[in-house]
Structures are given as C-alpha cells and as structure tokens.
Design an enzyme around this catalytic site. Structure first.
Site, PDB file in Angstrom:
ATOM      1  N   ARG A 410       0.843  -1.179   0.000  1.00  0.00           N
ATOM      2  CA  ARG A 410       0.000   0.000   0.000  1.00  0.00           C
ATOM      3  C   ARG A 410       0.892   1.247   0.000  1.00  0.00           C
ATOM      4  O   ARG A 410       1.888   1.311   0.720  1.00  0.00           O
ATOM      5  CB  ARG A 410      -0.926   0.031   1.227  1.00  0.00           C
ATOM      6  CG  ARG A 410      -2.065  -0.987   1.174  1.00  0.00           C
ATOM      7  CD  ARG A 410      -3.059  -0.645   0.074  1.00  0.00           C
ATOM      8  NE  ARG A 410      -4.207  -1.538   0.029  1.00  0.00           N
ATOM      9  CZ  ARG A 410      -4.294  -2.610  -0.729  1.00  0.00           C
ATOM     10  NH1 ARG A 410      -3.273  -2.948  -1.533  1.00  0.00           N
ATOM     11  NH2 ARG A 410      -5.384  -3.359  -0.737  1.00  0.00           N
ATOM     12  N   ASP A 434       4.861  -0.491  -6.846  1.00  0.00           N
ATOM     13  CA  ASP A 434       3.625  -0.845  -7.545  1.00  0.00           C
ATOM     14  C   ASP A 434       2.450  -0.071  -6.970  1.00  0.00           C
ATOM     15  O   ASP A 434       1.361  -0.100  -7.518  1.00  0.00           O
ATOM     16  CB  ASP A 434       3.360  -2.354  -7.418  1.00  0.00           C
ATOM     17  CG  ASP A 434       2.189  -2.816  -8.270  1.00  0.00           C
ATOM     18  OD1 ASP A 434       2.221  -2.555  -9.496  1.00  0.00           O
ATOM     19  OD2 ASP A 434       1.257  -3.414  -7.721  1.00  0.00           O
ATOM     20  N   GLU A 439      -2.473   7.454  -5.505  1.00  0.00           N
ATOM     21  CA  GLU A 439      -2.523   6.765  -6.797  1.00  0.00           C
ATOM     22  C   GLU A 439      -3.929   6.719  -7.380  1.00  0.00           C
ATOM     23  O   GLU A 439      -4.101   6.578  -8.592  1.00  0.00           O
ATOM     24  CB  GLU A 439      -2.007   5.337  -6.650  1.00  0.00           C
ATOM     25  CG  GLU A 439      -2.904   4.443  -5.797  1.00  0.00           C
ATOM     26  CD  GLU A 439      -2.376   3.032  -5.667  1.00  0.00           C
ATOM     27  OE1 GLU A 439      -3.142   2.099  -5.957  1.00  0.00           O
ATOM     28  OE2 GLU A 439      -1.211   2.853  -5.273  1.00  0.00           O
ATOM     29  N   HIS A 471      -0.111  -0.469  -9.913  1.00  0.00           N
ATOM     30  CA  HIS A 471      -0.838  -1.389  -9.017  1.00  0.00           C
ATOM     31  C   HIS A 471      -1.245  -2.650  -9.770  1.00  0.00           C
ATOM     32  O   HIS A 471      -2.404  -3.072  -9.735  1.00  0.00           O
ATOM     33  CB  HIS A 471      -2.065  -0.701  -8.422  1.00  0.00           C
ATOM     34  CG  HIS A 471      -2.453  -1.236  -7.074  1.00  0.00           C
ATOM     35  ND1 HIS A 471      -2.856  -0.449  -6.037  1.00  0.00           N
ATOM     36  CD2 HIS A 471      -2.490  -2.505  -6.583  1.00  0.00           C
ATOM     37  CE1 HIS A 471      -3.134  -1.184  -4.983  1.00  0.00           C
ATOM     38  NE2 HIS A 471      -2.913  -2.451  -5.294  1.00  0.00           N
TER      39      HIS A 471
END
Length: 515
Positions: A410, A434, A439, A471
C-alpha cells in the site's frame, strides 16, 4: 417530444446477418435466457425487430426530449450514458434498456445515450412483441416469471432497468434477477466475472467509474455492489444509497477505504477477497528488485536505439545479500521463499511471526535492525494507523546508503516526500513501487495526453533509478480467476444463503446482523 430512435439510420437485417444477434439476445436479456440461440422464440424476436446504426458522437437518446417507445439492445459498439450532461456509465454489446416499453406506455428518457464508436441497436416495438407472445405461450410465462422475480429487487435505474415494476431495496428472495453493479470494471476483469456468473441469473452491470459520494447514484437499485481498491464505502456513500444499502463485496483484500464502523451501525454487509494468488504479488516484487538491480529498463532502452554499450549497467549478485521483508503473511511468505532461492540472507519483521518461517529458521528482528542491515527492503504489511509512513525520513536515516526500497503493498506505508528526498540525496539507491500515495486519481487510467499534477508521482516517474507500475502486481490470469470465484461465492452466501455481516465467510464487518 420524439420517439426513439431519434437519430438512428435504419439498416436491413441482411446487412447485420454476420452479427451474433440471437446469441446476444439469449445470453443477455433476462426473460430470454431460458431459450437457446436457435429456439423459435429467439428467432421470431430477432426477425421481428428493427436495426439502427448510430454514428460515433451522434445522440441516439436525448434526456428529457426522447420518449422511449421500444425495447433497445446494443448489438455492436460502445456507448456513453449521460445524466444531467455528466457521464453516468457505459453500455457494451448485450446491454439493453426500455423493456418497460414492451408492456406499457412510452416514457420520457431520464438519460442520454451517445455512442463512442459506431453502434448498432436492435429494437422491438410493443405491437411486434405482443404478436410474438400470442404465438409462444411459454415466452409469455417467462416474461411474467422474470417480472415477478425482480419486482422486489430493484428500483427503476435507467438504461439497465429490466423490470416494469420495481420497488424496495431488500435482498432478493432468490438469485433470479439479482442486480450486481461492478465499479471500476476493466475489460480484463469482465471475462472471468462473466464466466463465473453464468447460470446464476444475476444481472451484471459494469461501470468504469470508481465508487464515491459523487458516483453513488450509479449503485442505486443494486442488490450487490462489487468494488476494487480505489472505491470508497464511506458514511456519505451509505447515506446516498438510502436506508437499505446493498451488499458491498470487494474484489481485493485491503479495506482501508471502507468505513467499517459506519457499515456496522447501518447493518450493511461488506465482504472481501482475503487472498488471491499471493505468489503473483511476490513474483512482481522480486521482478522489480531484479529489474532495478540489473538495470533492465535502461538496457532495453539502449538496445532499442542500437546502443550496445554497458557503462552504467553494473548490478550486484543477489547471492549472500541481506534482504529485509516487512510483513510475513502469505505474500511476504512467498517473497521469502523466492529470495531464499537466490541464496539471499533474509531477515523479517512482523508483529505476528509466521510459524512456517520460524520452522525454516528465518530470523525475525526489530525494525531498526532490519533497516540497518538490509541491502534491499521489501514491504508487504497492511496499511494501518501503526504502519502508515513506516518508511519516513527518520527510518531512512537508519538504512544503508544506497538501499533499495520495494513496495507492492500500500502506498501509504511510505512517506513519499521523504522517499523523494532520499532518492535525491542518494540514501535510496533504487526504488520499485507498484503502489504510491494518491494513486487513486491516476492508476488504471490512460493519462498519456495529460499533465501529471501530483508533484511526487511526477518526480518519481522522472527518476532513472525508480520503476513505478500501476498497481498491477496481482494481475495474472490465475489471480483474476480466483478473485472472480471468491467474489461469486461471497455473493452466493448473501443472496442464496441469507448470511449477513459477520456471519459471511469473508466478512469485513465486526458486528453481527440484528434482524
């Protein structure tokens, strides 16, 4: 007022003969799903209808100006649905509206329909439909069954409304006609969800928007709302959906955007997918490590320009390097196993020590020691108040110079401002992300023609020692199938078994349902 279709150009049945019209009708229209593609009923409807072609950007239905006087099914193309001049969703092949026109008077449209590609609609007028019903009694009974099954399931909801009379918001007594609205739906997710929902009788509705107070109206009338990582289940969303909200079922494990206390107090059930191919995320984390270590991105860019030089591409052996893994649940566990295969010296931190790793002799240490010893740090902890910004200016000071930071968990685990400063100073030698703070406004969208306004994300993209992915660590065929399978199991428990709140197998709730 004009009747539909106001702007479509009539086309002959022969000109659309190559389209799988019978199949589309049989697989998508609720009262036709009990009939095969080649049944006499389906063939009669396909032959009785009319076909209209609508060009990209040309309004097919205009809110407040069009009376919908026939049943419409989108056969080919994609269209936008607009309410109050704002986008309210999308329609794709098989989506339909105006079923009420088959049995009632024309109604003014409370939405607009405008293609984003050239589109072809199948339409059926009431007179034609009644003539078909007189010839096929079983079809008449199926229409009645479909209406009765849906009467207490939905409120009238625009282009996807399929029952003439809809009221209430109680969970359906059976699966027939249960309406599932899938937010933030991407094409690659629809395939496994459609596969797993076959035979359930659920009406699957896909919208591209994320759930928020501003988009909550898209979920009205739903029995189930299916969500992903950037969707919000806040008190404001619950309020917008009225006194009897649906089941919220997450297609992911984390639920930091769910206001659990508000859901508990409102008797709202929330489920999740606690695990889906955790090794996929572990593999992505290690892929980021290796790509950064061996400068794969830069090497590929050079070779694509016929530059075969090796200056600046020197990496290091993973064998013998100390890698710190923070969070040793399933994903952290698999990450440790992969790293052990490289011959790394793996040390771990977690409040709850994994007994399997202890049996393997893996060493658990305190955070400060992990920071000081690790050449690479990989984050696999959940985002909690106690873990928010666990990577910050102070913790980075304790790390080795040139440390590599990997985060596939996260974004909030890292203080992005401190990370950027660490990269500029050289304290952080490489970073694979990622996930990143804020985001939600960017990931899963094509923004290649826009300016990235978030300063931190814009700067991270510009660093040559940072790899940022959108992600996607979970994104494997196996993971998508597992997500769809568990999601449908969660829905089945709610719809068919009557389970609520904490009694649901994968519940997020902390309270029991009070009947």
């Amino acid at each position: 007022m004009v009747t539909s279709p106001p702007n479509g150009t009539p086309v002959t049945a022969s000109s659309v003969a190559d389209l799988p019209i019978s199949k589309i009708l049989a697989e998508n229209v609720g009262f036709l799903k009990s009939f095969s593609n080649d049944s006499a009923e389906i063939q009669a409807i396909a032959q009785a209808g009319a076909y209209y072609k609508v060009q990209d950007g040309q309004f097919y239905i205009v809110e407040g100006q069009t009376h919908i006087d026939r049943f419409n099914v989108l056969i080919q193309g994609s269209v936008k649905v607009q309410k109050n001049e704002s986008d309210a969703g999308e329609m794709h092949s098989g989506d339909f509206f105006g079923q009420f026109a088959l049995v009632g008077d024309p109604r003014p449209a409370d939405f607009s329909v405008v293609p984003v590609t050239d589109a072809i609609f199948f339409t059926l007028a009431q007179s034609e439909f009644q003539s078909i019903l007189s010839k096929f009694p079983e079809l008449s009974m199926q229409v009645l069954r479909n209406a009765l099954a849906e009467m207490d399931n939905h409120e009238s909801q625009g282009w996807k409304a399929s029952a003439t009379i809809k009221s209430g918001r109680a969970a359906p007594r059976s699966g027939a006609g249960a309406r599932v609205v899938v937010f933030d739906a991407k094409p690659y997710e629809r395939i496994p969800l459609e596969k797993m929902s076959q035979g359930t009788g659920y009406e699957m509705v896909y919208v591209k928007e994320t759930l928020s107070p501003k988009t909550a109206h898209l979920a009205k009338g739903a029995d189930v709302v299916c969500l992903f990582v950037h969707d919000q289940v806040s008190a404001d969303v619950l309020k917008a959906l009225g006194p009897k909200p649906p089941l919220f079922t997450l297609r992911n494990a984390g639920f930091e955007l769910v206001d659990v206390p508000a859901c508990d107090s409102s008797q709202v059930s929330v489920t999740r997918v606690p695990s889906y191919s955790p090794n996929a995320i572990s593999e992505h984390a290690v892929s980021l490590m290796m790509s950064l270590n061996r400068h794969i991105v830069q090497a590929h860019a050079r070779v694509s320009q016929a530059d075969f030089s090796l200056d600046g591409l020197v990496g290091f052996n993973m064998l013998g390097k100390t890698v710190g893994v923070i969070g040793t649940g399933k994903i952290g566990y698999y990450t440790v196993q992969i790293l052990r295969g490289f011959g790394c010296n793996v040390i771990c931190y977690d409040v709850f020590k994994n007994p399997q790793l202890l049996e393997q002799g893996i060493q658990y240490v305190e955070l400060d020691e992990l920071f000081a010893r690790s050449t690479i740090i990989s984050l696999h902890a959940p985002l909690l108040p106690s873990t928010k910004h666990m990577i910050n200016a102070k913790s980075l000071e304790k790390c080795k110079d040139g440390v590599m930071i990997i985060n596939t968990s996260r974004g909030g685990l890292i203080d992005t401002s401190a990370l950027v400063d660490g990269i500029i100073s050289g304290k952080v030698g490489a970073c694979g992300l990622d996930v990143v703070e804020n985001e939600g406004a960017y990931f899963y969208r094509d923004l290649s023609d826009q300016v990235i306004k978030d300063d931190h994300i814009a700067r991270l993209i510009g660093f040559n020692n940072v790899i940022l992915t959108s992600h996607q660590a979970y994104l494997t065929k196996e993971a998508l199938e597992e997500i769809a399978t568990t999601t449908m199991k969660n829905i089945h428990e709610y719809i068919h078994e009557g389970k609520r709140m904490k009694s649901l197998t994968n519940s997020v709730n902390t309270a029991e349902f009070q009947a």
